[in-house]
Enzyme design. Structure first.
Site, short mmCIF file in Angstrom:
data_model
loop_
_atom_site.label_atom_id
_atom_site.label_comp_id
_atom_site.label_asym_id
_atom_site.label_seq_id
_atom_site.Cartn_x
_atom_site.Cartn_y
_atom_site.Cartn_z
N LYS A 1 0.84 -1.20 0.00
CA LYS A 1 0.00 0.00 0.00
C LYS A 1 0.88 1.25 0.00
O LYS A 1 2.01 1.21 0.48
CB LYS A 1 -0.86 0.03 1.27
CG LYS A 1 -2.01 -0.95 1.32
CD LYS A 1 -2.80 -0.78 2.62
CE LYS A 1 -3.93 -1.79 2.73
NZ LYS A 1 -4.99 -1.63 1.72
N ARG B 1 -10.20 -11.42 2.57
CA ARG B 1 -11.07 -12.48 2.05
C ARG B 1 -10.39 -13.84 2.12
O ARG B 1 -11.04 -14.87 2.19
CB ARG B 1 -11.54 -12.12 0.63
CG ARG B 1 -10.43 -11.95 -0.35
CD ARG B 1 -10.86 -11.18 -1.58
NE ARG B 1 -11.01 -9.74 -1.31
CZ ARG B 1 -11.43 -8.85 -2.20
NH1 ARG B 1 -11.75 -9.23 -3.42
NH2 ARG B 1 -11.53 -7.58 -1.88
N1 BES Z 1 -7.94 -3.64 4.71
C1 BES Z 1 -8.11 -3.28 3.35
C2 BES Z 1 -9.39 -2.47 3.10
C3 BES Z 1 -9.48 -1.11 3.72
C4 BES Z 1 -9.03 0.00 3.04
C5 BES Z 1 -10.08 -0.93 4.93
C6 BES Z 1 -9.16 1.26 3.58
C7 BES Z 1 -10.22 0.33 5.47
C8 BES Z 1 -9.76 1.43 4.80
C9 BES Z 1 -8.18 -4.53 2.50
O1 BES Z 1 -7.40 -5.59 2.91
C10 BES Z 1 -7.71 -4.16 1.13
O2 BES Z 1 -6.58 -3.77 1.01
N2 BES Z 1 -8.58 -4.27 0.13
C11 BES Z 1 -8.23 -3.96 -1.21
C12 BES Z 1 -8.86 -5.00 -2.10
C13 BES Z 1 -8.42 -4.93 -3.52
C14 BES Z 1 -6.93 -5.20 -3.62
C15 BES Z 1 -9.19 -5.94 -4.33
C16 BES Z 1 -8.76 -2.57 -1.52
O3 BES Z 1 -9.80 -2.18 -1.01
O4 BES Z 1 -8.07 -1.86 -2.26
MN MN Z 2 -5.43 -5.41 2.20
#
Ligand code: BES
Ligand code: MN
Ligand code: ZN
Length: 511
Positions: free
Chosen positions: A288, A362
């Site tokens: 990230k 997931r």
């Molecule tokens: N924990 C994150 C989602 C999240 C983002 C929660 C911002 C709270 C605030 C999750 O694990 C994630 O990174 N999801 C990705 C999924 C994508 C790669 C398909 C996302 O939301 O970008």
């Molecule tokens: Mn994530």
């Protein structure tokens, strides 16, 4: 906090503060605050009449009880807090909770330990009684675990004072019993929310998957629940390879935590709760960006909600059996991390191509859900900070709700409305299924970027629950906020989901 319902009017209560909830357009005579107003020589009616105090939602004002010559007190209470509820026809338990949150904050500023109030009138006075206790307690919530300089000089650093006793006035004996019960429930629920917040707010170096398991075990022991957890060796033996895959890049190995509540006598049904327990989500190799990355310590908020709810369940003792399951892991980049394109065989036997290591929630959930389904629960609920897309869709005001069973969806939504932890449905049409197709495995874990992100997350999970009645709540937006509200401080976890779960269990009708 000590809670008591008493028949004696407000102006005779031996409390340091009085809280008066006011509707917009409040009548100026025949109200429960009349005695207080008389003691204050008509000050309250005067403020309302002149419009100098407008009881809009969460507006507050603090009145001092004047001293007469000879220092005779006009009221036992030295301070009176007026708080606005807005228009009577728009009031919900959530409004009452927020308003009393604002009042709780004022009382904390005043450093008073006791308060007296009455339950705002309305058709849902039981729910309002619960909500007002929750509001007072959560409005006073703060988190000082890592502050070492409390006792230093200066007003800011002084020991905070919280409410220790609450009197609620009600002269009708039948209503008093109902209110008393509802307030005790509010107390348990607020403490369960605070427990969840305390877990959320611990950073990932302190709250590792092992530490989360230890916290669950300690809570279970104290609350009289059973608790079991599996380490990485157990997970390998069980074939929980998706959880292992997420955790394999971290020095802090994953854990699989199960906390169980069994009612006395035969359970009328079994409900399983599953909470995403990513103690830190760096994204892994699909790293990230750095901006706001510290917030990813909150990626275990689903786990916190489930454990907080279990803590509440232990005290509320519903007639259904409740299991809380937490797959816990830390998602880190490293020499042993999973890499985009890697394929794992999950606990269910399905294979998943991990095209994005940042879609890790997931993965831990799919093993936990497949395991939960084997226990044949009557209802299966998961809570997860699953997608940024859900925050884009709903902001911080409601969780995204998805599922496979209309009746269960309806009940979860109703529990959300009643408890104030709101949810909003997202569609789960079969048309979305193609988004999860993989060239090499049964499923792709991520789907195309920026296309129905929250739904794709829900769709992925759906593939692991079969016919078990299941609801998924994406709490990415509600687990913490971007601004202060009367009951949730900015930068801290909200404990979202605890009250929704406890309400759902309270209203649960086995089919
Ligand atoms: N924990 C994150 C989602 C999240 C983002 C929660 C911002 C709270 C605030 C999750 O694990 C994630 O990174 N999801 C990705 C999924 C994508 C790669 C398909 C996302 O939301 O970008
Ligand atoms: Mn994530
Ligand atoms: Zn995550």
């Amino acid at each position: 906090m000590l809670i008591e319902v008493r028949a004696v009017p407000l102006h005779r209560q031996p409390a340091e503060t009085i809280v008066i909830p006011l509707f917009e357009g409040e009548a100026l005579t025949g109200r429960p605050w009349q005695g207080v107003d008389q003691a204050l020589r008509g000050l309250i009616a005067g403020l309302l009449k002149s419009g100098e105090f407008k009881p809009s939602v969460n507006a507050t004002i603090v009145l001092h009880t004047p001293r007469t010559p000879g220092d005779r007190k006009l009221l036992p209470s030295e301070r009176v807090v007026l708080v606005g509820l807005g228009k009577a026809e728009k009031v919900t338990p959530r409004t009452v909770c927020e308003a009393y949150g604002a009042a709780g904050k004022k009382i904390r500023e005043l450093k008073r330990r006791s308060a007296a109030t009455y339950v705002p009138e309305g058709s849902r006075s039981g729910d309002y009684a619960t909500a007002l206790v929750e509001g007072l307690i959560l409005g006073q919530y703060d988190f000082r675990r890592y502050k070492t300089e409390e006792k230093a000089d200066g007003p800011e650093a002084e020991e905070p004072v919280n409410l220790e006793s609450l009197i609620v006035v009600e002269s009708d004996a039948r209503k008093a019993t109902q209110i008393d019960r509802a307030m005790k429930r509010g107390l348990i629920r607020a403490e369960a929310v605070a427990f969840a917040r305390d877990l959320q707010n611990r950073p990932s170096n302190d709250l590792t998957p092992q530490a989360l398991a230890a916290a669950a075990a300690t809570m279970a022991q104290e609350a009289g629940l059973s608790c079991e957890f599996w380490d990485e060796t157990d997970l390998a033996r069980w074939g929980m390879n998706a959880i292992l895959a997420v955790g394999q890049g971290s020095a802090n190995p994953p854990r699989f935590i199960t906390v169980k509540y069994e009612p006395r006598g035969k359970a009328t049904a079994t409900v399983i709760l599953v909470g995403k327990g990513i103690t830190f989500d760096s994204g892994g190799i699909s790293l990230k960006p750095g901006q706001g990355l510290e917030e990813m310590k909150f990626d275990m908020s689903g786990a916190a909600a489930v454990l907080g709810a279990m803590y509440g369940v232990a005290q509320l003792k519903p007639s259904v059996a409740v299991w809380g399951i937490v797959p816990a892991a830390e998602n880190m980049p490293g020499g042993s991390s999973i890499k985009p394109g890697d394929i794992v065989k999950c606990y269910s036997g399905k294979t998943v191509e991990i095209t994005n290591t940042d879609a890790e929630g997931r993965l831990v959930l799919c093993d936990a859900l497949a395991y939960a389904v084997e226990q044949k629960p009557d209802a299966l609920l998961d809570l997860a900070t699953l997608t940024g897309a859900c925050v884009v869709a709903l902001g911080h005001k409601a969780a995204g709700m998805m599922g496979n069973n209309e009746a269960l969806l309806t009940n979860v939504q109703a529990a959300g409305e009643r408890s104030g932890d709101r949810v909003w449905p997202l569609p789960m049409w079969e048309d979305y299924d193609d988004l999860l197709k993989s060239h090499f495995a049964d499923l792709d874990n991520a789907g195309p970027p920026r296309v129905a992100g929250a739904i794709v997350g829900g769709k992925f999970l759906e593939a692991f629950v079969g016919d078990t009645p299941w609801v998924h709540l994406d709490i990415a937006g509600t687990a913490w906020g971007d601004s202060d509200t009367p009951t949730t401080p900015k930068n801290l976890g909200s404990g979202y989901g605890v009250r929704l779960i406890l309400q759902f269990l309270q209203d649960f009708k086995p089919s």
